[in-house]
Scaffold this active site. Structure first.
Site, short mmCIF file in Angstrom:
data_model
loop_
_atom_site.label_atom_id
_atom_site.label_comp_id
_atom_site.label_asym_id
_atom_site.label_seq_id
_atom_site.Cartn_x
_atom_site.Cartn_y
_atom_site.Cartn_z
CG HIS A 46 -0.15 0.20 2.52
ND1 HIS A 46 0.59 -0.82 3.08
CD2 HIS A 46 0.01 1.27 3.33
CE1 HIS A 46 1.16 -0.38 4.20
NE2 HIS A 46 0.83 0.89 4.37
CG ASP A 50 1.51 5.20 4.78
OD1 ASP A 50 1.08 4.04 4.79
OD2 ASP A 50 2.62 5.53 5.23
CG HIS A 92 5.05 1.25 3.03
ND1 HIS A 92 4.55 2.43 2.50
CD2 HIS A 92 4.42 1.08 4.21
CE1 HIS A 92 3.67 2.95 3.33
NE2 HIS A 92 3.57 2.15 4.37
NE ARG A 132 2.42 6.22 9.31
CZ ARG A 132 1.44 5.80 8.52
NH1 ARG A 132 1.47 4.57 8.03
NH2 ARG A 132 0.43 6.58 8.24
#
Ligand code: SIN
Length: 277
Positions: A99, A101, A253, A268
């Site tokens: 995917h 983000d 990623h 993150r």
């Protein structure tokens, strides 16, 4: 420090490694060089970053404005930092399929700054794939087919009330009523590098618009298989203090979920982006 004196090693497949830099004391020129390396190579990796949450937030802010992910759990004191965690008891991880983000947002996230806090003794690597290279390698007739096409991206099937996480042992990641959708070009011109990149992804792209459902499926199936060929992919092995900074507009990623029984905790921070064209 300029890009010329930052030690940037181009990695095969995707990304670059930056050595010998403590981001807490990076000069403005070094931060600019890191940002440009992220735009050019899609992802950069640094090792040995002993960062407090404040250090990570401060460094991320120097790369660009922060956007808070609406779905992930936050660290208790720092809402800017999402906890990407899998405990010893859990079997589902976060981001365990290819995917990019926030592609469901009208202005998708520019990138993410992911810091490893606790890593399993083995496994838990992250794969990154280069969407510049994937686009460049497409046959000319496929590039012509994709020219001008747009695709719909959504998040309800992942984070919504009947989203994918609802059926796992991470139901807290699903159940959201407010789940955005957005339409973006299938091929974008990256705002930071000027290069063309393939901008559909298996996680959030639902359909290519302006073609039949069958054509959309055929195209996406082809593009998804094409984009993850080993020649476009880098596999990154984490240790506590490893950091990856990636650009969501030109990479995909996928977090490997191969370490059941061990804890993995990453912090993150997501960087805000702009509408794509
Ligand atoms: C993510 O998709 O942001 C998670 C990546 C990872 O945990 O390696």
């Amino acid at each position: 420090m300029s890009a010329a004196v930052l030690e940037i090693e181009r990695l095969p497949g995707c990304g670059a490694m930056i050595r010998g830099l403590d981001v807490r004391v990076a000069s403005d020129a070094a931060v600019d060089a890191i940002r440009q390396a992220v735009f050019d190579r899609g992802v950069v990796f640094l090792e040995g970053q002993q960062l407090t949450p404040e250090n990570q937030i401060g460094f991320a802010r120097r790369l660009g404005p922060i956007v808070v992910n609406r779905y992930f759990p936050k660290t208790e004191r720092w809402p800017e930092i999402a906890k990407v965690e899998k405990t010893e008891a859990q079997t589902s991880n976060i981001g365990g399929g290819w995917h990019t983000d926030h592609s469901y947002d009208a202005a998708p996230a520019m990138g993410s700054v992911l810091l490893a806090i606790e890593t399993p003794p083995a496994g838990g690597d992250t794969l990154f794939a280069d969407m510049y290279a994937a686009y460049d390698a497409l046959p000319d007739d496929m590039k012509a087919t994709l020219k001008g096409l747009t695709a719909r991206h959504a998040s309800a099937h992942v984070f919504g009330e009947a989203g994918g996480y609802a059926k796992t042992d991470r139901p807290e990641l699903a159940g959201y009523a407010d789940t955005p959708e957005a339409v973006h070009p299938v091929v974008i011109t990256h705002p930071g590098s000027g290069k063309k990149a393939l901008y559909v992804n298996p996680g959030f792209t639902r359909e290519i618009l302006g073609v039949t459902a069958q054509e959309s499926q055929t195209l996406l199936t082809f593009l998804y298989a094409h984009a993850v060929q080993p020649r476009f992919v880098t596999r990154f092995k984490w240790r506590p203090g490893s950091m990856a900074i990636w650009d969501n507009r030109c990479t995909w990623h996928c977090a490997m979920n191969d370490y059941h029984g061990h804890r993995r905790l990453m912090h993150r921070i997501t960087l805000d982006g702009v509408p794509l064209s």
